[in-house]
Design a protein around this motif. Structure first.
Motif, PDB file in Angstrom:
ATOM      1  N   GLY A  30       0.833  -1.207   0.000  1.00 47.01           N
ATOM      2  CA  GLY A  30       0.000   0.000   0.000  1.00 47.01           C
ATOM      3  C   GLY A  30       0.861   1.248   0.000  1.00 47.01           C
ATOM      4  N   ILE A  31       1.876   1.262   0.858  1.00 44.82           N
ATOM      5  CA  ILE A  31       2.769   2.425   0.928  1.00 44.82           C
ATOM      6  C   ILE A  31       3.451   2.637  -0.428  1.00 44.82           C
ATOM      7  CG2 ILE A  31       4.873   3.345   2.023  1.00 44.82           C
ATOM      8  CD1 ILE A  31       2.617   3.343   4.031  1.00 44.82           C
ATOM      9  N   ALA A  32       3.917   1.552  -1.037  1.00 43.20           N
ATOM     10  CA  ALA A  32       4.575   1.655  -2.344  1.00 43.20           C
ATOM     11  C   ALA A  32       3.589   2.169  -3.396  1.00 43.20           C
ATOM     12  CB  ALA A  32       5.132   0.293  -2.750  1.00 43.20           C
ATOM     13  N   TYR A  33       2.350   1.703  -3.299  1.00 41.11           N
ATOM     14  CA  TYR A  33       1.306   2.123  -4.246  1.00 41.11           C
ATOM     15  C   TYR A  33       1.055   3.633  -4.118  1.00 41.11           C
ATOM     16  CZ  TYR A  33      -3.250   2.085  -6.643  1.00 41.11           C
ATOM     17  OH  TYR A  33      -4.299   2.332  -7.499  1.00 41.11           O
ATOM     18  N   LEU A  34       0.980   4.099  -2.863  1.00 43.79           N
ATOM     19  CA  LEU A  34       0.733   5.529  -2.626  1.00 43.79           C
ATOM     20  C   LEU A  34       1.868   6.369  -3.199  1.00 43.79           C
ATOM     21  CD1 LEU A  34      -0.552   5.475   1.073  1.00 43.79           C
ATOM     22  CD2 LEU A  34      -1.909   5.855  -0.980  1.00 43.79           C
ATOM     23  N   LYS A  35       3.107   5.851  -3.075  1.00 49.65           N
ATOM     24  CA  LYS A  35       4.270   6.639  -3.489  1.00 49.65           C
ATOM     25  C   LYS A  35       4.320   6.861  -4.996  1.00 49.65           C
ATOM     26  CE  LYS A  35       7.114   6.223   0.549  1.00 49.65           C
ATOM     27  NZ  LYS A  35       8.083   5.443   1.295  1.00 49.65           N
ATOM     28  N   GLN A  36       3.672   5.985  -5.763  1.00 49.22           N
ATOM     29  CA  GLN A  36       3.704   6.197  -7.216  1.00 49.22           C
ATOM     30  C   GLN A  36       2.358   6.738  -7.733  1.00 49.22           C
ATOM     31  OE1 GLN A  36       1.890   3.782  -9.549  1.00 49.22           O
ATOM     32  NE2 GLN A  36       0.865   3.421  -7.575  1.00 49.22           N
ATOM     33  N   HIS A  37       1.432   7.049  -6.810  1.00 51.79           N
ATOM     34  CA  HIS A  37       0.075   7.467  -7.200  1.00 51.79           C
ATOM     35  C   HIS A  37       0.038   8.962  -7.550  1.00 51.79           C
ATOM     36  CE1 HIS A  37      -4.296   7.783  -7.094  1.00 51.79           C
ATOM     37  NE2 HIS A  37      -4.390   6.481  -6.898  1.00 51.79           N
ATOM     38  N   ASP A  38      -0.763   9.320  -8.564  1.00 51.75           N
ATOM     39  CA  ASP A  38      -0.960  10.741  -8.890  1.00 51.75           C
ATOM     40  C   ASP A  38      -1.653  11.458  -7.727  1.00 51.75           C
ATOM     41  OD1 ASP A  38       0.023  10.316 -11.387  1.00 51.75           O
ATOM     42  OD2 ASP A  38      -1.942  10.152 -12.358  1.00 51.75           O
ATOM     43  N   LEU A  39      -1.427  12.761  -7.622  1.00 58.74           N
ATOM     44  CA  LEU A  39      -2.067  13.565  -6.573  1.00 58.74           C
ATOM     45  C   LEU A  39      -3.280  14.298  -7.142  1.00 58.74           C
ATOM     46  CD1 LEU A  39       1.146  15.022  -4.937  1.00 58.74           C
ATOM     47  CD2 LEU A  39      -0.366  13.267  -3.989  1.00 58.74           C
ATOM     48  N   PRO A  40      -4.260  14.635  -6.297  1.00 62.71           N
ATOM     49  CA  PRO A  40      -4.443  14.159  -4.928  1.00 62.71           C
ATOM     50  C   PRO A  40      -4.823  12.674  -4.885  1.00 62.71           C
ATOM     51  CG  PRO A  40      -6.274  15.593  -5.559  1.00 62.71           C
ATOM     52  CD  PRO A  40      -5.335  15.570  -6.722  1.00 62.71           C
ATOM     53  N   ILE A  41      -4.728  12.093  -3.687  1.00 60.97           N
ATOM     54  CA  ILE A  41      -5.061  10.680  -3.504  1.00 60.97           C
ATOM     55  C   ILE A  41      -6.248  10.572  -2.551  1.00 60.97           C
ATOM     56  CG2 ILE A  41      -4.193   8.387  -2.829  1.00 60.97           C
ATOM     57  CD1 ILE A  41      -1.352   9.493  -3.054  1.00 60.97           C
ATOM     58  N   VAL A  42      -7.214   9.763  -2.931  1.00 57.87           N
ATOM     59  CA  VAL A  42      -8.402   9.592  -2.098  1.00 57.87           C
ATOM     60  C   VAL A  42      -8.265   8.302  -1.287  1.00 57.87           C
ATOM     61  CG1 VAL A  42     -10.922   9.414  -2.105  1.00 57.87           C
ATOM     62  CG2 VAL A  42      -9.769  10.771  -3.870  1.00 57.87           C
ATOM     63  N   LEU A  43      -8.392   8.422   0.044  1.00 56.18           N
ATOM     64  CA  LEU A  43      -8.317   7.253   0.938  1.00 56.18           C
ATOM     65  C   LEU A  43      -9.659   7.098   1.623  1.00 56.18           C
ATOM     66  CD1 LEU A  43      -5.145   8.741   2.326  1.00 56.18           C
ATOM     67  CD2 LEU A  43      -5.083   6.386   1.608  1.00 56.18           C
ATOM     68  N   LYS A  44     -10.188   5.876   1.617  1.00 52.55           N
ATOM     69  CA  LYS A  44     -11.501   5.657   2.236  1.00 52.55           C
ATOM     70  C   LYS A  44     -11.457   4.479   3.192  1.00 52.55           C
ATOM     71  CE  LYS A  44     -14.167   7.424  -1.653  1.00 52.55           C
ATOM     72  NZ  LYS A  44     -15.284   7.243  -2.570  1.00 52.55           N
ATOM     73  N   ALA A  45     -11.927   4.713   4.423  1.00 51.33           N
ATOM     74  CA  ALA A  45     -12.113   3.600   5.357  1.00 51.33           C
ATOM     75  C   ALA A  45     -13.182   2.697   4.761  1.00 51.33           C
ATOM     76  CB  ALA A  45     -12.568   4.138   6.711  1.00 51.33           C
ATOM     77  N   ASP A  46     -12.964   1.394   4.837  1.00 46.60           N
ATOM     78  CA  ASP A  46     -13.903   0.462   4.203  1.00 46.60           C
ATOM     79  C   ASP A  46     -15.302   0.536   4.790  1.00 46.60           C
ATOM     80  OD1 ASP A  46     -14.690  -1.844   2.586  1.00 46.60           O
ATOM     81  OD2 ASP A  46     -14.749  -2.921   4.494  1.00 46.60           O
ATOM     82  N   GLY A  47     -15.416   0.601   6.109  1.00 49.66           N
ATOM     83  CA  GLY A  47     -16.729   0.478   6.763  1.00 49.66           C
ATOM     84  C   GLY A  47     -17.402   1.805   7.039  1.00 49.66           C
ATOM     85  N   LEU A  48     -18.523   1.748   7.746  1.00 46.58           N
ATOM     86  CA  LEU A  48     -19.257   2.971   8.077  1.00 46.58           C
ATOM     87  C   LEU A  48     -18.433   3.819   9.038  1.00 46.58           C
ATOM     88  CD1 LEU A  48     -22.916   1.818   8.829  1.00 46.58           C
ATOM     89  CD2 LEU A  48     -22.003   2.764   6.706  1.00 46.58           C
ATOM     90  N   ALA A  49     -18.276   5.098   8.719  1.00 42.72           N
ATOM     91  CA  ALA A  49     -17.506   5.972   9.603  1.00 42.72           C
ATOM     92  C   ALA A  49     -18.227   7.309   9.752  1.00 42.72           C
ATOM     93  CB  ALA A  49     -16.099   6.159   9.062  1.00 42.72           C
TER      94      ALA A  49
END
Ligand code: AMP
Ligand code: GLY
Length: 427
Positions: free
Chosen positions: A138-157
């Motif tokens: 995941g960390i490696a994936y984020l490092k090569q991802h275009d900006l901005p990056i959307v992160l979502k908690a899987d469950g209800l929050a």
């Protein structure tokens, strides 16, 4: 048709608008709302228990001979109220206006909904999912991802599980806190990382009977606390309907690419789904994409959708139960409707409660849908962050807004705040 005793679950502006609409139906006999608010008490009987207290729901269903159970929000649906009712011999005859627990996963799990969209070729942002097990990947994936990056908690929050990171460092930090420190509890043990979609959002609603569906009026809500869509995210500060850019051609794309494949996909996969589907969409250069599904109506969208829905809501629910929504033509009021949300000072952070509210008698040509209010010693007092939604009709959105703003000013309580720029893009 006979008439029906109805139990509505919830206590927000959405439930106040639904109560208002149900009360107008000649098919509605008794209406109960649990727990309800000072506004729903005008349309039915409030009952003091929580929406996830299934044993209490059962007791009331039997005692008050409930025919229709209407979960306003997602909590009871994601917790499995549908299955609870249908697996109980004493309750299973009751119509539930909402999906099975499996169907509610469309909202209850971002990973489930992303996979569902992938299987049915429904347009949505590209994504990957990560847990503690593939954390480093995941960390490696984020490092090569275009900006901005959307992160979502899987469950209800509670609407707080989405982070839009503007830098890689910010993304890595948020990702780490979500997974390693369980920032959103179990909800963030799994994280969906997705492509940022740049466009303007809208909310589209369907009622599905499992095979057929009807589309309700669409709406646009205003989620940020500050004018010009700035500051923190809230539950919603206002809404308008119709949505000016959602013309026939655009709605046709939504129908063909999103609504129909969703209803068909649920059926193909034998997922029991008789209820509302809320499509949270974004218009990217004229093409619609799904941002999220919800398994219920929106709030504050319902405060403009119900006023523009000309059909009898109880009849729609009965037709849904019978699998006969193909026999129904939904009529949308030609007028525009808008709503302005009055909130407590401090919201969406901490806010005071119990502030006495006045001025309801001065409201004219608008409907005051209560959200966080309660009755205390003969007064209506604030009891939530979002307090009251002032809805009006108009020939145009701007006319409707003008009426809502005139009436919003009449409702007074200490620390009142509302956005003065709802509908600003459409002036
Ligand atoms: P959600 O809880 O999924 O509705 O996300 C909350 C808000 O975050 C949405 O209403 C959008 O404003 C924003 N958002 C979520 N996903 C994306 C995305 N892929 N691209 C851009 N904005 C997004
Ligand atoms: N207004 C957005 C929602 O109800 O989730």
């Amino acid at each position: 048709m006979s008439s029906y005793n109805i139990l509505l679950l919830g206590s927000g502006g959405r439930e106040c608008a639904i109560s208002w609409k149900l009360r107008q139906s000649k098919l509605c006999k008794e209406l109960f709302i649990a727990p309800g608010n000072a506004g729903t008490a005008q349309y039915g009987t409030n009952l003091p228990f929580s929406v996830t207290d299934f044993e209490e729901i059962k007791r009331v269903c039997l005692e008050d001979r409930i025919d229709i159970l209407f979960p306003g929000g997602e909590d009871s649906l994601v917790a499995g109220i549908y299955d609870f009712v249908k697996n109980d011999p004493e309750l299973k005859h009751i119509i539930v206006a909402g999906p099975s627990q499996e169907g509610a996963q469309l909202e209850g799990s971002k990973a489930f909904s992303k996979k569902f969209m992938e299987r049915h070729n429904i347009p949505t942002a590209a994504y990957r999912e990560f847990t503690d097990e593939n954390f480093e990947e995941g960390i490696a994936y984020l490092k090569q991802h275009d900006l901005p990056i959307v992160l979502k908690a899987d469950g209800l929050a509670a609407g707080k599980g989405v982070i839009i990171a503007q830098s890689t460092d910010e993304a890595v930090e948020a990702f780490t806190t979500m997974i390693k420190e369980a920032q959103f509890g179990d909800a963030s043990k799994k994280v969906v990382v997705e492509q940022f979609l740049d466009g303007i959002e809208l909310s589209v609603f369907a009622l599905s009977d499992g095979t057929n569906y009807v589309r309700l009026p669409e709406a646009k809500d205003y989620k940020r606390i500050g004018e010009g869509d700035t500051g923190l995210n809230t539950g919603g500060m206002g809404a308008i309907s119709p949505v000016p850019f959602a013309d026939d051609a655009f709605m046709q794309k939504i129908t063909e690419r999103i609504i129909e494949p969703t209803v068909r996909g649920l059926k193909q996969e034998n997922i029991i789904y008789q209820g509302f589907i809320f499509f949270g969409l974004i218009n990217v250069k004229g093409e619609p994409y799904v941002i999220e599904y919800n398994c219920r109506m929106g709030d504050p969208e319902t405060e403009v959708v119900m006023p523009r829905l000309e059909n009898d809501l109880v009849e729609l629910i009965v037709k849904m139960h019978e699998g006969k929504l193909n026999e129904v033509t939904v009529q949308h009021d030609k007028r525009a409707a808008c709503t302005v949300m009055l909130v407590s000072e401090g919201y969406p952070g901490n806010y005071p409660k119990g502030r006495v509210m006045t001025g309801f008698d001065k409201v004219n040509s608008s409907i005051a849908f209560h959200a966080g209010t309660s009755l205390k010693d003969g007064n209506t007092v604030t009891s939530g962050g979002r307090v009251i939604a002032i809805t009006s009709y108009g020939d145009t959105i701007q006319d409707a807004l003008k009426t809502s703003y005139e009436n919003a000013a009449h409702i007074e309580y200490e620390g009142r705040y509302y956005r003065k720029d709802i509908g600003y893009e459409f002036k």
